[in-house]
Design an enzyme around this catalytic site. Structure first.
Site, PDB file in Angstrom:
ATOM      1  N   LYS A  42       0.830  -1.207   0.000  1.00 27.86           N
ATOM      2  CA  LYS A  42       0.000   0.000   0.000  1.00 27.86           C
ATOM      3  C   LYS A  42       0.864   1.255   0.000  1.00 27.86           C
ATOM      4  CE  LYS A  42      -3.644   2.411   2.531  1.00 27.86           C
ATOM      5  NZ  LYS A  42      -4.700   2.324   3.569  1.00 27.86           N
ATOM      6  N   HIS A  78      -6.728 -29.257 -33.380  1.00 25.42           N
ATOM      7  CA  HIS A  78      -7.730 -28.297 -32.916  1.00 25.42           C
ATOM      8  C   HIS A  78      -8.548 -28.858 -31.756  1.00 25.42           C
ATOM      9  CE1 HIS A  78      -6.471 -25.867 -36.207  1.00 25.42           C
ATOM     10  NE2 HIS A  78      -7.007 -26.633 -37.125  1.00 25.42           N
TER      11      HIS A  78
END
Length: 529
Positions: A140, A281
């Protein structure tokens, strides 16, 4: 906005001591004061470094088996104080709180403890409290404070200090802060997911997911899409844990297809014989078992040689030289196997673009975590499809029962069908797929496409008739009408495996009897969308 900030005081408290001594020495050489705790302080002192215990700073000893040591204003005040805020500075002066410019913390090894199969209480004791609290505080306050949570960032920190004469830039601290917040998020995710499993909570109110970057990809499914590959910490054998021995960097589609291939081939235990799956695929274009890997590969390849070009090959046994030579006969994108002989690696070395991946084991198809799919505004989460059907689970519903040989092919087709996109139809003969129909809106179309592919392959191989003649056929979900089943019969199938459960099951059974087919119900479906 504060940009360059000097680094004068650091707090180091790490579980993983990798690189700790070198980092401590480099910081000390720059005149940085070192604070530390427990084993970290001990390791630094043994290396001859001057270290101040956090307990000496806070005035409180470590207590409660180390649960309480850094949760103190002398620590958190030093991390959270805004150096350009007069009130904060006054509070620091009044209470003797020294600024902490660098926090180096890696957390208790909770994920590793769970992976080792530790009991509940041991896992609980390996949940870090002080570490995440300090990390969040330092993150922070990144306007002034650096926070490092990964060993791989030690060198980046030292390089930043070298480049800026002992100072760090705001952009650098921002990046460290983002990494730190992601680490605590991943840590809390691991704890909450483990606890949900431990208490049997299958659909917790809040579900978190986390990953660690493994690879930034060139692009996603298409060149205009950004993409990256993350690991989830599960260590499931597969593309995420495999060693790449050669070849170009894996692409997004390579990774997706390789995962599909390896999960499929794992359906066939190595001790039951060699097996090969060829994927294109994300759908199988050929799967087969054989007395050898070479035999299995050839049979899988002969299901659909056209689609196999540029495909992914997965093997359930270590790659041998003979199979390697055969695979190099056509262009193949990736080969993945639980090992490879030195000779096989040498053969592949001549194909510089062919990727070879090896793992230490096959994934366990009976276990696994969740599958997650993003939809607009949410996530769809489910358990992996670990459903298993054995010989004793099958229900014969026709007048004619399958022979033992047909039963083997039916179960083989069923295992493959689980990995084919719905609607799925799979023809199998003698332990090899001979036709695969995938991803069609109509089950009838899947049956027709698979049969047509088999006809074309028969012509290419110079066979007098397609191998669907006398085959077993699997459907991933029930036949809602007799039409799909009759198309399979027209293609030459003699036996059928399907879930059953349609309102028109009896019509389908009657049609099977009239066509002279043997049919079994599984009571389980395998949709794969």
């Amino acid at each position: 906005m504060t940009d360059l900030v000097p680094l004068k005081r650091a707090l180091l408290s790490v579980s993983d001591k990798t690189g700790l001594i070198e980092l401590g020495q480099a910081l000390a050489a720059r005149g940085v004061e070192l604070l530390s705790t427990g084993g970290t302080a001990k390791a630094l002192r043994e290396a001859g470094l001057d270290v101040k215990d956090v307990a000496d700073v806070t005035g409180f000893p470590e207590m409660m088996d180390g649960r309480v040591k850094t949760l103190h204003p002398m620590v958190h005040g030093g991390l959270l104080a805004l150096r350009d805020n007069d009130t904060h500075v006054a509070a620091m002066d009044e209470h003797g709180i020294g600024a902490i410019d660098l926090l180096v913390v890696n957390l208790y090894p909770f994920e590793e403890t769970v992976a080792k199969g530790a009991d509940y209480d041991t896992c609980i004791e390996n949940i870090d409290i002080g570490g995440p609290a300090m990390i969040r505080a330092a993150s922070k306050n990144h306007k002034f404070v650096n926070v490092v949570v990964d060993v791989e960032d030690y060198d980046a920190l030292l390089a930043e200090l070298e480049a800026n004469d002992g100072q760090t830039s705001y952009a650098f601290r921002q990046r460290l802060s983002q990494i730190a917040y992601a680490r605590t998020a991943a840590y809390d995710t691991a704890v909450s997911s483990w606890m949900a499993d431990a208490i049997g909570e299958t659909a917790p109110r809040r579900r978190a997911f986390a990953g660690t970057i493994k690879q930034t990809l060139r692009y996603g499914e298409n060149p205009h899409q950004d993409a990256a590959f993350y690991t989830d910490g599960s260590n499931r054998p597969g593309v995420a844990t495999a060693v790449q021995h050669q070849g170009k960097e894996l692409s997004y589609n390579n990774i997706n297809d390789t995962d599909a291939a390896f999960e499929l081939v794992a359906e066939f235990a190595p001790e039951d014989g060699a097996a090969c799956a060829i994927i294109k695929h994300a759908n199988p274009c050929g799967v087969a078992k054989g007395a050898t890997l070479l035999e299995a590969y050839k049979a899988a390849f002969n299901c659909d040689q056209t689609s196999a070009f540029g495909g992914i090959v997965a093997l359930n046994q270590p790659l041998d030289a003979e199979t390697a030579r055969e695979i190099t006969g056509i262009f193949t994108e990736v080969v993945i196997a639980p090992g490879a002989s030195d000779e096989a690696k040498e053969i592949f070395a001549a194909k510089k673009n062919l990727r070879l991946l090896t793992t230490e084991a096959l994934p366990d198809v009976m276990t696994g975590g969740q599958t997650v799919r993003q939809v607009a505004g949410g996530l769809l989460v489910q358990n992996k499809d670990n459903g298993f059907i054995g010989m004793d689970d099958l229900k014969v519903v026709t007048e004619k029962a399958p022979t033992p040989e047909q039963m083997r092919d039916l179960l083989f087709a069923w295992k493959v069908g689980k990995h084919v996109k719905s609607n799925a139809i799979v023809y199998v003969k003698d332990g090899a797929t001979v036709g695969v129909g995938a991803g069609q809106m109509s089950r009838v179309d899947s049956a027709l496409i698979a049969a047509k592919k088999a006809e074309r392959m028969a012509e290419a191989l110079g066979l007098p008739q397609p191998l669907t003649i006398g085959s077993a056929v699997a459907s991933d979900a029930f036949f809602p009408f007799p039409d799909g089943l009759l198309e399979a019969a027209a293609a030459g199938a003699t036996c059928v495996i399907q879930p059953g459960g349609s309102m028109r099951d009896q019509e389908v059974i009657d049609a099977a009897n009239e066509a002279g087919l043997a049919m079994v119900f599984t009571g389980m479906r395998h949709f794969r969308h």
